[in-house]
Design a protein around this motif. Structure first.
Motif, PDB file in Angstrom:
ATOM      1  N   LEU A 115       0.829  -1.212   0.000  1.00 46.50           N
ATOM      2  CA  LEU A 115       0.000   0.000   0.000  1.00 46.50           C
ATOM      3  C   LEU A 115       0.860   1.256   0.000  1.00 46.50           C
ATOM      4  O   LEU A 115       0.542   2.267  -0.642  1.00 46.50           O
ATOM      5  N   LYS A 116       1.945   1.152   0.714  1.00 48.68           N
ATOM      6  CA  LYS A 116       2.851   2.303   0.760  1.00 48.68           C
ATOM      7  C   LYS A 116       3.440   2.584  -0.616  1.00 48.68           C
ATOM      8  O   LYS A 116       3.523   3.748  -1.045  1.00 48.68           O
ATOM      9  N   SER A 117       3.805   1.478  -1.310  1.00 53.01           N
ATOM     10  CA  SER A 117       4.352   1.676  -2.661  1.00 53.01           C
ATOM     11  C   SER A 117       3.286   2.212  -3.606  1.00 53.01           C
ATOM     12  O   SER A 117       3.570   3.006  -4.504  1.00 53.01           O
ATOM     13  N   GLN A 118       2.040   1.786  -3.386  1.00 50.65           N
ATOM     14  CA  GLN A 118       0.970   2.306  -4.240  1.00 50.65           C
ATOM     15  C   GLN A 118       0.743   3.789  -3.985  1.00 50.65           C
ATOM     16  O   GLN A 118       0.465   4.552  -4.927  1.00 50.65           O
TER      17      GLN A 118
ATOM     18  N   VAL B 268      -0.241   7.313 -12.415  1.00 59.61           N
ATOM     19  CA  VAL B 268      -1.686   7.487 -12.277  1.00 59.61           C
ATOM     20  C   VAL B 268      -2.381   7.351 -13.619  1.00 59.61           C
ATOM     21  O   VAL B 268      -3.430   6.720 -13.766  1.00 59.61           O
ATOM     22  N   GLU B 269      -1.775   7.901 -14.668  1.00 58.31           N
ATOM     23  CA  GLU B 269      -2.377   7.848 -15.996  1.00 58.31           C
ATOM     24  C   GLU B 269      -2.408   6.409 -16.516  1.00 58.31           C
ATOM     25  O   GLU B 269      -3.405   5.949 -17.082  1.00 58.31           O
ATOM     26  N   ILE B 270      -1.309   5.679 -16.314  1.00 59.68           N
ATOM     27  CA  ILE B 270      -1.262   4.283 -16.766  1.00 59.68           C
ATOM     28  C   ILE B 270      -2.309   3.440 -16.026  1.00 59.68           C
ATOM     29  O   ILE B 270      -3.039   2.658 -16.627  1.00 59.68           O
ATOM     30  N   GLU B 271      -2.406   3.627 -14.688  1.00 59.80           N
ATOM     31  CA  GLU B 271      -3.337   2.820 -13.893  1.00 59.80           C
ATOM     32  C   GLU B 271      -4.784   3.112 -14.249  1.00 59.80           C
ATOM     33  O   GLU B 271      -5.600   2.201 -14.366  1.00 59.80           O
TER      34      GLU B 271
ATOM     35  N   ALA C 138      -9.825   1.434 -16.546  1.00 63.14           N
ATOM     36  CA  ALA C 138     -11.000   1.685 -17.386  1.00 63.14           C
ATOM     37  C   ALA C 138     -11.198   0.569 -18.405  1.00 63.14           C
ATOM     38  O   ALA C 138     -12.325   0.135 -18.677  1.00 63.14           O
ATOM     39  N   TYR C 139     -10.098   0.060 -18.969  1.00 65.14           N
ATOM     40  CA  TYR C 139     -10.225  -0.994 -19.980  1.00 65.14           C
ATOM     41  C   TYR C 139     -10.687  -2.312 -19.361  1.00 65.14           C
ATOM     42  O   TYR C 139     -11.579  -2.978 -19.888  1.00 65.14           O
ATOM     43  N   LEU C 140     -10.103  -2.653 -18.217  1.00 67.75           N
ATOM     44  CA  LEU C 140     -10.494  -3.904 -17.579  1.00 67.75           C
ATOM     45  C   LEU C 140     -11.940  -3.855 -17.087  1.00 67.75           C
ATOM     46  O   LEU C 140     -12.640  -4.875 -17.073  1.00 67.75           O
ATOM     47  N   SER C 141     -12.414  -2.657 -16.716  1.00 65.33           N
ATOM     48  CA  SER C 141     -13.798  -2.527 -16.271  1.00 65.33           C
ATOM     49  C   SER C 141     -14.777  -2.761 -17.403  1.00 65.33           C
ATOM     50  O   SER C 141     -15.923  -3.158 -17.184  1.00 65.33           O
ATOM     51  N   SER C 142     -14.336  -2.512 -18.617  1.00 63.53           N
ATOM     52  CA  SER C 142     -15.233  -2.690 -19.766  1.00 63.53           C
ATOM     53  C   SER C 142     -15.379  -4.148 -20.181  1.00 63.53           C
ATOM     54  O   SER C 142     -16.247  -4.460 -20.996  1.00 63.53           O
ATOM     55  N   ILE C 143     -14.584  -5.055 -19.634  1.00 65.24           N
ATOM     56  CA  ILE C 143     -14.643  -6.480 -19.995  1.00 65.24           C
ATOM     57  C   ILE C 143     -15.650  -7.159 -19.076  1.00 65.24           C
ATOM     58  O   ILE C 143     -15.472  -7.210 -17.861  1.00 65.24           O
ATOM     59  N   HIS C 144     -16.718  -7.675 -19.667  1.00 69.07           N
ATOM     60  CA  HIS C 144     -17.779  -8.307 -18.905  1.00 69.07           C
ATOM     61  C   HIS C 144     -17.290  -9.612 -18.252  1.00 69.07           C
ATOM     62  O   HIS C 144     -16.728 -10.472 -18.920  1.00 69.07           O
ATOM     63  N   GLY C 145     -17.527  -9.737 -16.935  1.00 69.63           N
ATOM     64  CA  GLY C 145     -17.163 -10.955 -16.228  1.00 69.63           C
ATOM     65  C   GLY C 145     -15.719 -11.026 -15.793  1.00 69.63           C
ATOM     66  O   GLY C 145     -15.305 -12.026 -15.207  1.00 69.63           O
TER      67      GLY C 145
ATOM     68  N   LEU D 293      -1.402  -6.960 -12.412  1.00 68.60           N
ATOM     69  CA  LEU D 293      -0.842  -6.413 -13.653  1.00 68.60           C
ATOM     70  C   LEU D 293       0.021  -5.189 -13.368  1.00 68.60           C
ATOM     71  O   LEU D 293       1.096  -5.009 -13.947  1.00 68.60           O
ATOM     72  N   LEU D 294      -0.442  -4.329 -12.465  1.00 71.40           N
ATOM     73  CA  LEU D 294       0.347  -3.143 -12.129  1.00 71.40           C
ATOM     74  C   LEU D 294       1.649  -3.540 -11.434  1.00 71.40           C
ATOM     75  O   LEU D 294       2.690  -2.906 -11.648  1.00 71.40           O
ATOM     76  N   GLU D 295       1.555  -4.593 -10.594  1.00 71.53           N
ATOM     77  CA  GLU D 295       2.760  -5.048  -9.902  1.00 71.53           C
ATOM     78  C   GLU D 295       3.800  -5.547 -10.892  1.00 71.53           C
ATOM     79  O   GLU D 295       5.002  -5.407 -10.677  1.00 71.53           O
ATOM     80  N   ASN D 296       3.344  -6.109 -12.006  1.00 72.68           N
ATOM     81  CA  ASN D 296       4.251  -6.596 -13.044  1.00 72.68           C
ATOM     82  C   ASN D 296       4.533  -5.546 -14.119  1.00 72.68           C
ATOM     83  O   ASN D 296       5.045  -5.882 -15.192  1.00 72.68           O
ATOM     84  N   ASN D 297       4.145  -4.285 -13.822  1.00 73.36           N
ATOM     85  CA  ASN D 297       4.434  -3.166 -14.738  1.00 73.36           C
ATOM     86  C   ASN D 297       3.824  -3.379 -16.124  1.00 73.36           C
ATOM     87  O   ASN D 297       4.448  -3.138 -17.161  1.00 73.36           O
TER      88      ASN D 297
END
Length: 1516
Positions: A544-547, A557-560, A565-572, A582-586
């Motif tokens: 959390l501190k690193s986040q 912030v822009e990348i995240e 937004a893209y992952l939210s558009s995928i149903h299910g 994914l963010l942890e793996n850059n």
């Protein structure tokens, strides 16, 4: 026979006649039941020897005040005791009748003896009979044998014997033949009258009727003769529609109880003893209305009073009470109507240990317990005082005679008694009875006149409230009463300790201790987990501190935000789970756009395959518009670089995309998509439902039984509480048929528990009988009631009446059954969670185990106190007691809900399972056996005596083809598919069958010297004995047999298997605690043949008559004519083999000259006169074998394939005269593509035809025109031959496979690839299994062996996947087809490049080349199928055989129907219509064929052999 002590070591009793001859048969016949002792105690007035203690207690009027054991009967187990006026009778558990006392009027049945009989004496009249009940009157006796015959003896002054021809008395028993066909159920003796109740509910009476006690009507208007009815006459009035089940007789009155618990009384009523609020006599039965609202289970009659007992254990009394016999206190001198007896009187030592504490209290007990209580003065502080506690009980039995009454109180041991027992054991003092919190105490209470010492008083005191009668003559406490009987001045008692209760208590203590240990282990584990959680929390805080630090960077912030937004558009898609990873793996959205494979997504951290698939589908449509951000990512294999794309190019792509989107109607596209999705989901649900239905239908086939025949149920062993189902509590040492089954019930399976038995019938009903005190009968919720929790005959479990039961299992005191809908029901004891209902409750009626719904349960298993089911998918779910790890879950914590065994699930599929008292055995599909649980006697088979908490493989049983296991209390058995039996574990009674009593910790086979048969098909383990059933219906047993559980007349220990003589055609066996059962099935055809043989043997004597002069009478002439006609009809009905052919006739292969082809099966009329027994064909020829061993061939003669000595064709069948000239009889023939093999009746092999590849086994000659013998097979005892494309095979009598011929693709299975093998060579690579069948394709081989699945091997060419190994690689070693490890194959067939098989469920599976529809599935037309694919059901009957042509697959049903698919010629496929183009691959029925017994196919024609009784001679 004297009782054998537990510690006495018996010499081995082998199954040898000379050993059995050394055993005294008369002694063994009276050997005791080890279920319990059943000792007899008597006390009271001893005149005339009525007490049975000998001459010393007979000559004086002095009474025996305390109960004393009858030593003469101490050798036997007594089942029932009856006291009369001045005599006594008892029954042993083996049906032997003893009597003693006053012998006047011959009432002892011992003949004309003078003087009293002072010791129990057996009635030799019944030496060959089994007496199951007895009753005594004033001067007469009555008994009933197990064949429902009633016998009487004694005085017949008033006709009480029911024998009109006897005018005075009868000193020996005589049968009452007038009741022989009535099937007597119960009976009773009054003072001078007798009553009998039938199974139909009818009641008969005879004897004295002066006060209306016969129930025959107005006795005042009867003649003197009618008042003393000398024969049994039915009581026609008074009972209404009630069905009477039990009758009672008093001195001058009678009573009866109906099936619903209603009470009827009649006879003398001057003291209100009839309970009708009147002093009038009743000449007809009259219902006791005051007791109509309760269920009465027992009655007892004194001189002028009566007792009743309801199902709740409450006693009632009414009538004369001047002597206190009513038990209501000193004021209860007379009761006109039934009144409950509410109080009893107890006495124990008080606080000082000397003073007696007496309590008049409700039925039960009281005790004192030291406790710290506040001071009575109200001051602060506590003091130690003895606090009184009370414990309730219930009355379970009543008895009365003269002016006193007796009651048996049942209760659990109280805390004071348990504490006293524990202290006595700690001090090393002797104790007479073990006391635990589950120990049942049965005590005697009495009230009324103590005349004769019947109330154990010093004088003749009167007791007005039932008083505890506790002591015995030996000083022991009277706490194990199972039966009490009251005479005029003496009392008889039967005692038997219920040691099973102590075992149950030990298990409960063990469970509590083990659960506590498991709880402590979990707490320690939780503390470690808490430490780990603290570490994880610290790591989470670091993340959390690193986040937070990343949020400070606008670039991050822009990348995240873009990625979110893209992952939210995928149903299910679970954004919350995968975004942080994914963010942890850059990984940003630009990186995702470059990913195209599942492996790349896995490297990015998406571990779930479902999430990867869903994301990959969306990434394919991901637009390529990116913000001008430069970013790079790399790992060990890849480098990703994000570079700002061309803005102009992006704009052009966007415009084109928008144009395509606006081309259609968005709303229409939406509706289409939504409707398509609904339709797809509906189709999926429908397909899944149909698939499940087909699985259930196939699975149910294994539980079906053939109804066409005679079913019989046999039981033997201990019969206490009716567990034998014979209607009484008698024990049988040999199998005895259960005849009291419900109407038309055909029992097909039986299971034995500890004290009960259950069975299922052919129509799916459920039956139960025996002791139901723990709810194991499933018939009532009031399993704790009195008189309603025991069934002496099979009763229908009403709670399962609307279900069809397919599988049953019985544990110690619980049951598990499975219905045809795969619903699991449980009932019985549940204190160990063995019911799986997520509680510890006991259930008296079947309860639905909802946790197993949709699991597809197919087999139920019950152990001692744990249970399980095996599902159709091969999973094992277990629950219940786990103190020894018998659930295999890795710990010893008892659970009360079904839980899958994950260790076994990871290992493979479970085939079958069995559970013992505290251990479990499991057989896997992969030919492995596992065990777990208690191993204190070596019953786990691991060469140790350690318990095992997780499944562990029994190494010595690996690859032994184990198909069945059985678990006893301390021993185990295993059975292989070849009928071999292994045994291991504890053997104190020889239950392992190895000839000794030594424990064996590893599986050891039972050999021929152990007298085990070689063809065992089922095994069963009882408590300390074992059983085995052979394939021909014989039953063997060994182990402890002192209770008759082995089924041998000689009740001895058997250390080796012994055959149960004169016991055949058995289909199923079951073993319980001390009893056993089996189901016998005789097919109707066998019964018919037996009757015909019997009629034929007696036909001359029965139908032929001669006159005195020796001339034949007209009747005899008619008899001869009728016999001749019957013989002609019998001969005309003889089965005859007819041949039908269809297909194309290009070179005469149909055998019909001038015929171009046949669309439908056509009779080969040229061979109608011959009885054909075998047929075969190849692509250009056909061959036929007759019942006389002659061979006929037709078709092309190229390469000498016909064997006629030339190469010319044969358009019609021609006899191959070589064999008739050589006087060789052929029994089987096989046709390859260009060569032929023949097998003689003396197992020699001949070959002819093309031998280029050595496939004739003779030489590499291209043309062998006449049959030549294969001398290389002369010593092989060949039983089956097979010819393939260019190779051949033979199976020997000992199951060995030999192959020869072409081997360019390894099709010979020799482990090598070569051009050919000219001589037969043994195939070694089938795991040493017995080869049952082989099928040869053009260039591949399929082998069927006798083993556990997979029992099919394949080798050879695999270019089209015809080997079924999911690849296209040739194999020269036979390899098992692992895809078929969940079913057993029963029939195989091979074509040119495809294979078809049928499983034991009747399923058809195909694989390989299917381009002509020969696989029966549409998908096979476009591409090869390299692994087995099951075809959907296409017929109503079960498939039993499959046969393949070059590009044809055909199957035969159990009704002789033929279905086929594959390549069709212009003539169609055996049907009158041409090719069906609408559904070209589904197997279609061949019209006009029924009763097919054999099929053969070439490339374009087929042959069917039909055994028929059709008279076709007129149309030939």
């Amino acid at each position: 026979m004297e009782k054998i002590p537990d510690d006495a070591v018996q010499p081995p009793a082998q199954a040898m006649p000379e050993v059995l001859d050394d055993i005294a048969t008369d002694v063994l016949a009276e050997s005791p039941s080890r279920e319990g002792d059943g000792f007899v105690l008597t006390y009271g007035k001893g005149v005339f020897g009525r007490l049975g203690h000998g001459i010393d207690y007979t000559l004086s009027e002095e009474s025996i005040r305390l109960p004393k054991r009858v030593e003469t009967l101490a050798k036997f187990s007594i089942q029932e005791l009856v006291c009369g006026k001045d005599s006594t009778a008892c029954l042993t558990d083996t049906g032997r009748l003893y009597q003693w006392g006053k012998s006047v009027t011959g009432k002892l049945g011992l003949g004309r003896v003078s003087g009293p009989v002072v010791v129990p004496t057996r009635l030799d009249f019944f030496a060959s009979k089994i007496v199951c009940a007895v009753a005594l009157g004033r001067n007469h006796s009555v008994c009933l044998t197990d064949d429902s015959r009633m016998y009487c003896w004694g005085s017949n002054t008033f006709g009480q014997l029911g024998l009109p021809e006897i005018t005075t008395y009868l000193p020996s028993p005589a049968e009452v033949k007038s009741l022989r066909e009535q099937h007597v159920r119960s009976f009773a003796c009054g003072g001078w009258h007798t009553l009998a109740c039938m199974w139909s509910g009818a009641v008969f009476s005879c004897g004295k009727g002066w006060h209306g006690q016969l129930g025959q009507g107005d006795y005042e208007s009867l003649t003197a003769q009618s008042k003393a009815l000398p024969y049994f006459k039915r009581i026609m009035q008074g009972f209404g529609d009630h069905r009477i089940v039990k009758v009672y007789g008093g001195i001058e009155m009678s009573g009866a109880i109906s099936e619903s618990g209603r009470v009827f009384t009649w006879g003398q009523g001057d003291q209100c003893q009839l309970g009708h609020d009147s002093t009038n006599n009743e000449s007809e039965p009259r219902e006791l209305e005051s007791l109509s609202k309760m269920r009465i289970v027992d009655l007892a009659m004194g001189a002028s009073h009566m007792l009743a007992l309801d199902e709740k254990g409450v006693p009632y009394s009414w009538g004369k009470g001047a002597n206190g016999q009513l038990g209501h206190g000193e004021m209860g001198e007379k009761e006109r109507m039934p009144r409950p007896i509410e109080l009893c009187r107890r006495m124990i030592k008080g606080l000082s240990g000397a003073d007696a504490e007496i309590r008049d209290m409700e039925w039960g007990s009281f005790y004192f317990k030291k406790e710290r209580v506040p001071l009575e003065s109200g001051e602060d502080g506590e003091e130690e005082r003895q606090v009184e506690y009370r414990q309730k009980g219930k009355v379970v039995q009543i008895a009365a005679d003269a002016n006193y009454s007796l009651f048996v109180l049942e209760r659990l041991a109280n805390e004071a008694e348990i504490l006293a027992y524990v202290l006595a054991v700690e001090k090393g003092l002797a104790v007479s009875k073990k006391m635990t919190h589950m120990t049942v105490v049965r005590e005697l209470f009495g009230c009324g006149s103590g005349k004769g010492g019947v109330l154990q008083s010093v004088g003749k005191e009167t007791e007005y409230i039932p008083r505890l009668l506790l002591e015995t003559h030996s000083g022991e406490l009277l706490q194990d009463i199972v039966h009490v009987s009251a005479g005029k001045a003496h009392v008889g008692i039967v005692v038997r300790e219920d040691y099973l209760r102590n075992v149950e208590s030990k298990n409960m203590d063990e469970r509590t201790r083990k659960d506590a240990e498991a709880l402590r282990a979990r707490m320690e584990s939780n503390s470690q987990e808490a430490h780990l959680m603290e570490i994880a929390r610290q790591e989470e805080m670091d993340i959390l501190k690193s986040q937070e630090e990343r949020k400070q960077n606008p670039f991050s912030v822009e990348i995240e935000s873009a990625l979110e937004a893209y992952l939210s558009s995928i149903h299910g898609f679970d954004k919350e789970k995968w975004l942080p990873i994914l963010l942890e793996n850059n990984v940003d959205i630009e990186t995702l756009s470059t990913i195209t494979t599942d492996e790349e997504l896995k490297m990015c951290g998406i571990t779930a395959i479902g999430a990867r698939r869903r994301l990959l589908r969306e990434l394919a449509h991901l637009p390529t518009r990116y913000t001008p951000v430069f970013y790079s990512y790399h790992n060990s294999k890849f480098i990703y670089i994000s570079w700002p794309p061309s803005r102009a190019e992006e704009i052009a792509k966007k415009n084109l995309l928008d144009k395509n989107r606006t081309g259609g109607n968005p709303f229409g596209e939406f509706l289409k998509k939504k409707a398509g999705g609904k339709i797809f989901r509906c189709l999926v649900r429908y397909a899944e439902g149909k698939h499940l239905e087909s699985i259930l239908d196939r699975a149910n086939l294994r539980y079906q039984a053939d109804p066409e025949g005679q079913h019989k149920l046999f039981m033997w062993g201990v019969g206490i509480d009716g567990r034998g189902g014979h209607g009484y509590a008698m024990a049988y040492a040999t199998p005895h048929e259960v005849t009291a089954l419900p109407l038309k019930a055909k029992v097909v399976e039986v299971a034995c528990g500890c004290e009960h038995t259950i069975a299922r019938t052919y129509d799916g009903s459920m039956l139960s009988w025996g002791n139901g005190e723990r709810g194991q009968l499933g018939t009532t919720e009031n399993y704790n009631g009195v008189g309603v929790n025991k069934a002496y005959t099979p009763q229908v479990v009403q709670g399962l009446k609307r279900y069809f039961i397919v599988n049953i299992a019985a544990g110690r005191w619980h049951n598990v059954v499975i219905t045809s809908d795969r619903i699991v029901f449980v009932w019985g004891a549940g204190q160990f969670g063995q019911l799986g209902l997520d509680n510890w409750d006991t259930k008296g009626t079947p309860a639905h185990l909802k946790a197993l719904d949709s699991r597809g349960s197919c087999k139920a298993i019950c152990g001692g106190w744990h249970s399980g089911v095996v599902t159709e998918t091969g999973k094992l779910l277990v629950w219940g007691k786990n103190t020894h790890g018998q659930l295999g879950l890795g710990d010893c914590r008892t659970i009360n809900y079904p839980k899958p065994n994950l260790t076994l699930r990871a290992t493979g599929k479970v085939r079958t399972c069995d559970m013992g008292a505290n251990h479990t055995l499991v057989v896997m599909v992969a030919n492995r056996v596992f065990s777990f649980g208690a191993g204190d006697s070596g019953q786990l088979g691991h060469d140790s005596k350690q318990s095992c908490y997780i499944p562990r493989e029994i190494e010595l049983l690996e690859a032994k083809n184990i198909c069945q296991v059985a678990a006893g209390d301390q021993h185990s058995l295993a059975l292989s598919v070849f009928g071999e039996v292994w045994a291991w574990g504890g053997s104190p009674f020889g239950q392992l069958g190895h000839g000794g009593i030594m424990d064996i910790t590893v599986p050891t086979p039972l050999l021929e010297r152990h007298n085990i048969p070689p063809n065992v098909k089922q095994i069963a383990c009882g408590y300390t004995f074992s059983m085995a059933l052979t394939s021909n219906g014989d039953v063997y047993s060994w182990g402890q047999g002192e209770s008759g559980e082995l089924g041998h007349a000689q009740k001895v220990l058997a250390y080796a298997p012994m055959l149960i003589n004169d016991f055949v055609k058995i289909e199923q066996i079951a073993a319980g605690h001390r009893h056993a059962g089996c189901v016998q099935f005789t097919p109707r055809t066998v019964l018919f043949d037996d009757r015909q043989a019997e009629d034929a043997a007696n036909v001359d004597d029965a139908t032929t008559q001669h006159s005195g002069s020796g001339t034949t009478t007209p009747r005899s002439e008619r008899s001869k004519h009728s016999r001749g006609t019957a013989l002609h009809e019998l001969q005309s009905q003889k089965k005859h083999g007819f041949v039908f052919l269809w297909g194309e006739d290009t070179c005469g292969q149909l055998g019909m000259r001038g015929l171009q082809g046949a669309r439908s099966p056509t009779l080969l009329q040229g061979m109608v006169a011959l009885n054909i027994k075998d047929v075969s064909c190849s692509q250009d020829m056909s061959a036929f074998v007759t019942d006389t061993g002659r061979v006929y061939v037709c078709g092309s003669g190229e390469l000498g394939r016909l064997g006629l000595g030339h190469l010319a064709p044969a358009p019609t069948p021609m006899e191959l005269r070589f064999f008739s000239v050589q006087q060789v009889k052929i029994c089987s023939i096989a046709c390859g593509i260009a060569h032929t093999l023949a097998l003689t009746d003396d197992r020699r092999v001949y070959a002819w035809g093309d031998g280029t590849w050595g496939n004739t086994g003779i030489s590499s000659s291209p043309e062998v025109k006449e049959p030549l013998e294969l001398h290389s097979l002369a010593a092989s005892e060949t039983v089956k031959i097979e010819a393939g494309g260019f190779h051949s095979a033979a199976i020997t009598m000992d199951g060995k496979l030999l192959t020869w011929g072409k081997n360019s693709n390894g099709q010979l299975g020799q482990g090598t690839v070569s051009v050919c093998e000219e001589s037969p060579k043994k195939v070694e690579s089938v795991g040493g299994n017995y080869v049952m069948d082989v099928s040869l394709g053009r260039n591949h081989t399929v082998i069927l062996v006798q083993s556990t699945p997979p029992n099919i091997f394949s080798c050879g060419m695999n270019a089209n996947g015809q080997l079924g190994h999911k690849d296209y690689v040739d194999r020269c070693d036979p390899s098992p087809i692992m895809e078929l490890d969940d079913r057993s194959i029963i029939s195989i067939g091979t074509g040119s490049a495809h294979t078809a098989v049928i499983s034991q469920f009747g399923d058809l599976l195909t694989w390989g080349n299917g381009r002509n529809g020969q696989l029966g599935v549409f998908s096979g037309i476009d591409s090869d199928i390299p692994s087995p694919m099951q075809l959907p059901s296409f017929c109503d009957n079960k498939l039993v055989r499959v046969v393949c042509g070059s590009e044809i697959t055909a199957v035969v049903t159990d009704h002789g129907e033929v279905f086929m698919c594959g390549r069709e010629s212009s003539t169609g496929m055996g049907a009158s219509l041409a090719r069906n183009y609408a559904n070209p691959t589904q197997p279609k029925e061949v019209e006009g064929l029924t009763g097919v017994t054999q099929l053969a196919f070439g490339a374009i024609h087929g042959i069917a052999l039909v055994n028929s009784t059709l008279d076709l001679s007129g149309g030939a």
